[in-house]
Design a protein around this motif. Structure first.
Motif, PDB file in Angstrom:
ATOM      1  N   ARG A  17       5.325  -2.763  11.295  1.00  0.00           N
ATOM      2  CA  ARG A  17       4.363  -2.693  10.203  1.00  0.00           C
ATOM      3  C   ARG A  17       4.271  -4.054   9.528  1.00  0.00           C
ATOM      4  N   LYS A  18       3.060  -4.432   9.117  1.00  0.00           N
ATOM      5  CA  LYS A  18       2.864  -5.763   8.554  1.00  0.00           C
ATOM      6  C   LYS A  18       3.686  -5.966   7.292  1.00  0.00           C
ATOM      7  N   TYR A  19       3.648  -4.981   6.402  1.00  0.00           N
ATOM      8  CA  TYR A  19       4.380  -5.093   5.147  1.00  0.00           C
ATOM      9  C   TYR A  19       5.586  -4.148   5.196  1.00  0.00           C
ATOM     10  N   ARG A  20       6.627  -4.604   5.806  1.00  0.00           N
ATOM     11  CA  ARG A  20       7.854  -3.810   5.905  1.00  0.00           C
ATOM     12  C   ARG A  20       8.963  -4.570   5.197  1.00  0.00           C
ATOM     13  N   PHE A  21       9.651  -3.901   4.286  1.00  0.00           N
ATOM     14  CA  PHE A  21      10.696  -4.523   3.491  1.00  0.00           C
ATOM     15  C   PHE A  21      12.052  -4.362   4.180  1.00  0.00           C
ATOM     16  N   THR A  22      12.931  -5.331   3.958  1.00  0.00           N
ATOM     17  CA  THR A  22      14.296  -5.232   4.474  1.00  0.00           C
ATOM     18  C   THR A  22      15.169  -4.512   3.446  1.00  0.00           C
ATOM     19  N   SER A  23      16.452  -4.425   3.725  1.00  0.00           N
ATOM     20  CA  SER A  23      17.365  -3.671   2.854  1.00  0.00           C
ATOM     21  C   SER A  23      17.527  -4.320   1.487  1.00  0.00           C
ATOM     22  N   VAL A 152      12.146   4.785   5.126  1.00  0.00           N
ATOM     23  CA  VAL A 152      12.526   4.300   6.458  1.00  0.00           C
ATOM     24  C   VAL A 152      11.706   5.007   7.531  1.00  0.00           C
ATOM     25  N   GLN A 153      11.614   6.336   7.418  1.00  0.00           N
ATOM     26  CA  GLN A 153      10.848   7.099   8.396  1.00  0.00           C
ATOM     27  C   GLN A 153       9.378   6.703   8.393  1.00  0.00           C
ATOM     28  N   ALA A 154       8.859   6.365   7.213  1.00  0.00           N
ATOM     29  CA  ALA A 154       7.456   5.966   7.108  1.00  0.00           C
ATOM     30  C   ALA A 154       7.230   4.529   7.546  1.00  0.00           C
ATOM     31  N   GLY A 155       8.309   3.772   7.753  1.00  0.00           N
ATOM     32  CA  GLY A 155       8.179   2.405   8.245  1.00  0.00           C
ATOM     33  C   GLY A 155       8.065   1.355   7.174  1.00  0.00           C
ATOM     34  N   PHE A 156       8.302   1.719   5.904  1.00  0.00           N
ATOM     35  CA  PHE A 156       8.176   0.742   4.828  1.00  0.00           C
ATOM     36  C   PHE A 156       9.459  -0.068   4.631  1.00  0.00           C
ATOM     37  N   ILE A 157      10.607   0.490   5.014  1.00  0.00           N
ATOM     38  CA  ILE A 157      11.889  -0.194   4.890  1.00  0.00           C
ATOM     39  C   ILE A 157      12.600  -0.143   6.235  1.00  0.00           C
ATOM     40  N   GLY A 158      13.204  -1.228   6.616  1.00  0.00           N
ATOM     41  CA  GLY A 158      13.957  -1.251   7.867  1.00  0.00           C
ATOM     42  C   GLY A 158      14.704  -2.554   8.038  1.00  0.00           C
ATOM     43  N   GLN A 159      15.863  -2.475   8.624  1.00  0.00           N
ATOM     44  CA  GLN A 159      16.667  -3.654   8.929  1.00  0.00           C
ATOM     45  C   GLN A 159      16.956  -3.606  10.416  1.00  0.00           C
ATOM     46  N   GLU A 181      29.133   2.851   8.402  1.00  0.00           N
ATOM     47  CA  GLU A 181      28.412   2.616   7.158  1.00  0.00           C
ATOM     48  C   GLU A 181      27.346   3.670   6.908  1.00  0.00           C
ATOM     49  N   ARG A 182      26.844   4.315   7.961  1.00  0.00           N
ATOM     50  CA  ARG A 182      25.856   5.398   7.838  1.00  0.00           C
ATOM     51  C   ARG A 182      24.655   4.943   7.018  1.00  0.00           C
ATOM     52  N   LEU A 183      24.100   3.786   7.386  1.00  0.00           N
ATOM     53  CA  LEU A 183      22.953   3.223   6.684  1.00  0.00           C
ATOM     54  C   LEU A 183      21.670   3.698   7.350  1.00  0.00           C
ATOM     55  N   PRO A 184      20.831   4.446   6.639  1.00  0.00           N
ATOM     56  CA  PRO A 184      19.636   4.995   7.275  1.00  0.00           C
ATOM     57  C   PRO A 184      18.607   3.947   7.646  1.00  0.00           C
ATOM     58  N   TYR A 185      18.666   2.780   7.006  1.00  0.00           N
ATOM     59  CA  TYR A 185      17.635   1.771   7.234  1.00  0.00           C
ATOM     60  C   TYR A 185      17.991   0.771   8.341  1.00  0.00           C
ATOM     61  N   VAL A 186      19.172   0.890   8.909  1.00  0.00           N
ATOM     62  CA  VAL A 186      19.602  -0.054   9.934  1.00  0.00           C
ATOM     63  C   VAL A 186      19.355   0.523  11.323  1.00  0.00           C
ATOM     64  N   SER A 187      18.749  -0.272  12.179  1.00  0.00           N
ATOM     65  CA  SER A 187      18.582   0.104  13.579  1.00  0.00           C
ATOM     66  C   SER A 187      18.896  -1.102  14.435  1.00  0.00           C
ATOM     67  N   VAL A 188      19.622  -0.886  15.520  1.00  0.00           N
ATOM     68  CA  VAL A 188      19.998  -1.956  16.438  1.00  0.00           C
ATOM     69  C   VAL A 188      18.973  -1.995  17.558  1.00  0.00           C
ATOM     70  N   VAL A 225      12.281  -8.000  14.720  1.00  0.00           N
ATOM     71  CA  VAL A 225      13.717  -8.267  14.556  1.00  0.00           C
ATOM     72  C   VAL A 225      13.897  -8.995  13.232  1.00  0.00           C
ATOM     73  N   ASP A 226      14.771  -8.455  12.382  1.00  0.00           N
ATOM     74  CA  ASP A 226      15.014  -9.050  11.069  1.00  0.00           C
ATOM     75  C   ASP A 226      16.270  -9.908  11.029  1.00  0.00           C
ATOM     76  N   MET A 227      17.253  -9.563  11.849  1.00  0.00           N
ATOM     77  CA  MET A 227      18.536 -10.250  11.758  1.00  0.00           C
ATOM     78  C   MET A 227      19.198 -10.323  13.118  1.00  0.00           C
ATOM     79  N   VAL A 228      19.845 -11.450  13.388  1.00  0.00           N
ATOM     80  CA  VAL A 228      20.677 -11.608  14.572  1.00  0.00           C
ATOM     81  C   VAL A 228      22.121 -11.744  14.100  1.00  0.00           C
TER      82      VAL A 228
END
Length: 488
Positions: A17-23, A152-159, A181-188, A225-228
């Motif tokens: 998504r164009k406007y997606r926020f990180t954690s 997160v499910q809607a795609g507005f937040i994700g790491q 950590e059970r972080l819902p916004y983190v995906s590998v 990809v937000d982080m390496v």
């Protein structure tokens, strides 16, 4: 073959998504929710008080006090870095918010009383405020978690993270730490590494292998990809410079997972002796007031448990005595606090001539050593209840890593030989129940892999202990007793 798989993955995954926020935005959301709860609590308290006794107070002074309490509240939270780990540590890192508010209120009211200006204030209104506001703050943490999950499910937040370093042990360690950590916004998104000769081609990776640096840079350029996270514990400075220089060509966060986080502890911090900086790899857990709170919790719950469960304890002891010969209680030597050996009490569930006091022989399903009544009390963990006396004597806790028999094995090896860092779980008192037991690792541990996971959960509990985490584990234990089928 890897290039084909990589191409299929790239084609299958949608663009972000164009406007997606990180954690990073989550901490801002939590601050906003805290501010809203403080304002709402200040508004609801007079309403609740008027419904009970009527408008018998000076509202302006109470508003001023509420503002000062709010400022103190935020100062306390900032000083404790309470916003530094939003939703981290399994969701338990921010459950002290109600306590921090009450502490701020106590400081303000103590100052008001000390200055001798407490007379115009309404005690009833203060009690309403001190009841409503911390309740709102406490409940808000569960609301925020649901809100973040929805975003997160809607795609507005994700790491979205890529692990660089396909060494099996390191990559799996990072994945496990993220799982804890059970972080819902983190995906590998995947794993990358230029050392393709070290990749086990037939190994079923939990996440896809993306390729080397060039493939990783191309993937990052797509914007998903937000982080390496560089997870190479023995990496040289020249190699690190080479990787970061290549990744700097695209917009992505680059982080290094220190060797200490992979091999030792994820709770390492900087400490100072005077002005001398030190890198603290291990911390004594449950020190000072936390240690006192834990002791009060253990003794209180143990006494309540013995009183409330006394009919069940007496009934169990009577049935054991009537259905098989031998003593009612079984004593076994196990590892306790600081690896000191303790004698743990249990209701006897095996035939007296078939018991294994050393614990070297694992109990298996349909074990012929277990009596018919023993199967029932083992299934419901009633056999563990005499350990409440161990808690009263200070040898054990209600919640903590389960104590293992000194000769207990996993596979063909002793626990302390099979699992690296095993002895570190004995930095706290062992418990009647624990985090590993409510996370599906109750009962027989037949493989080294499951043994490592159990120890990882034990370490996580030690490093993230709180009274609320203990309460949650106790409640989950009761639930597991009903549905768990892996105990025999």
């Amino acid at each position: 073959m890897l290039n084909i798989v990589e191409g299929q993955i790239a084609a299958a995954e949608p663009r972000s998504r164009k406007y997606r926020f990180t954690s990073n935005v989550i901490a801002t959301i939590i601050v906003g929710v805290d501010l809203f709860c403080l304002m709402l609590g200040a508004l609801l308290a007079p309403v609740a008080y008027e419904l009970i006794l009527g408008p018998q107070y000076f509202i302006e002074r109470h508003v001023n006090v509420a503002v000062i309490i709010s400022v103190n509240f935020f100062l306390i939270r900032l000083s404790r870095n309470s916003y530094a780990h939003p939703m981290g540590r399994g969701g338990d890192s921010d459950q002290s918010v109600a306590f921090e508010f009450l502490l701020a209120a106590l400081l303000v009211y103590a100052t008001v009383w000390q200055l001798g200006v407490a007379k115009p204030f309404s005690t009833g209104l203060a009690l309403c405020y001190l009841t409503i506001t911390p309740s709102l703050l406490f409940v808000s943490r569960f609301v925020v978690r649901k809100l973040v999950w929805y975003l997160v499910q809607a795609g507005f937040i994700g790491q979205r993270i890529v692990i660089y370093g396909a060494d099996q042990a390191s990559s799996e360690r990072v994945l496990r730490l993220l799982e804890l950590e059970r972080l819902p916004y983190v995906s590998v998104v995947g794993i990358a590494d230029d050392r393709t000769t070290r990749i086990e081609r037939d190994r079923p990776w939990q996440v896809p292998f993306l390729g080397g640096l060039d493939a990783l840079v191309a993937r990052i350029a797509r914007g998903d990809v937000d982080m390496v996270v560089i997870a190479l514990p023995m990496i040289s400075q020249s190699r690190l410079d080479q990787i970061t220089e290549r990744l700097q060509q695209v917009s992505v966060d680059i982080c290094l997972m220190p060797r200490e986080a992979l091999d030792l502890s994820q709770q390492y911090t900087m400490r100072f002796i005077g002005s001398l900086p030190l890198f603290a790899l291990w911390q004594r857990p449950m020190r000072d007031f936390n240690r006192l709170l834990k002791a009060i919790e253990d003794r209180t719950l143990a006494i309540l448990g013995l009183v409330l469960l006394s009919p069940l304890l007496l009934f169990t002891a009577l049935v054991i005595k009537l259905t098989s010969r031998g003593p009612v209680l079984f004593r076994q030597e196990r590892f306790g606090f600081n690896n000191v050996r303790i004698s743990v009490l249990k209701f006897r569930s095996m035939y007296v001539d078939r018991q294994d006091v050393s614990g070297a022989e694992r109990t298996t399903r349909d074990d012929p050593r277990v009596t018919p009544f023993g199967r029932i009390i083992r299934r419901l963990s009633i056999d563990e209840l005499p350990q409440l006396f161990n808690v009263l004597t200070g040898e054990m806790s209600i919640v903590g890593p389960r104590p293992h028999a000194t000769q207990m094995k996993v596979g063909d090896e002793y626990y302390f030989e099979a699992v690296r860092g095993y002895a570190a779980r004995h930095r706290v008192k062992p418990g009647i129940t624990g985090l590993a037991q409510v996370r599906g690792l109750r009962g027989e541990i037949a493989t080294i892999e499951r043994a490592k996971r159990r120890v990882e959960y034990d370490m996580y509990y030690i490093e993230n202990w709180s009274l609320l985490l203990d309460l949650r584990i106790i409640l989950e234990t009761v639930w597991r007793l009903i549905w768990d089928r892996n105990v025999y």
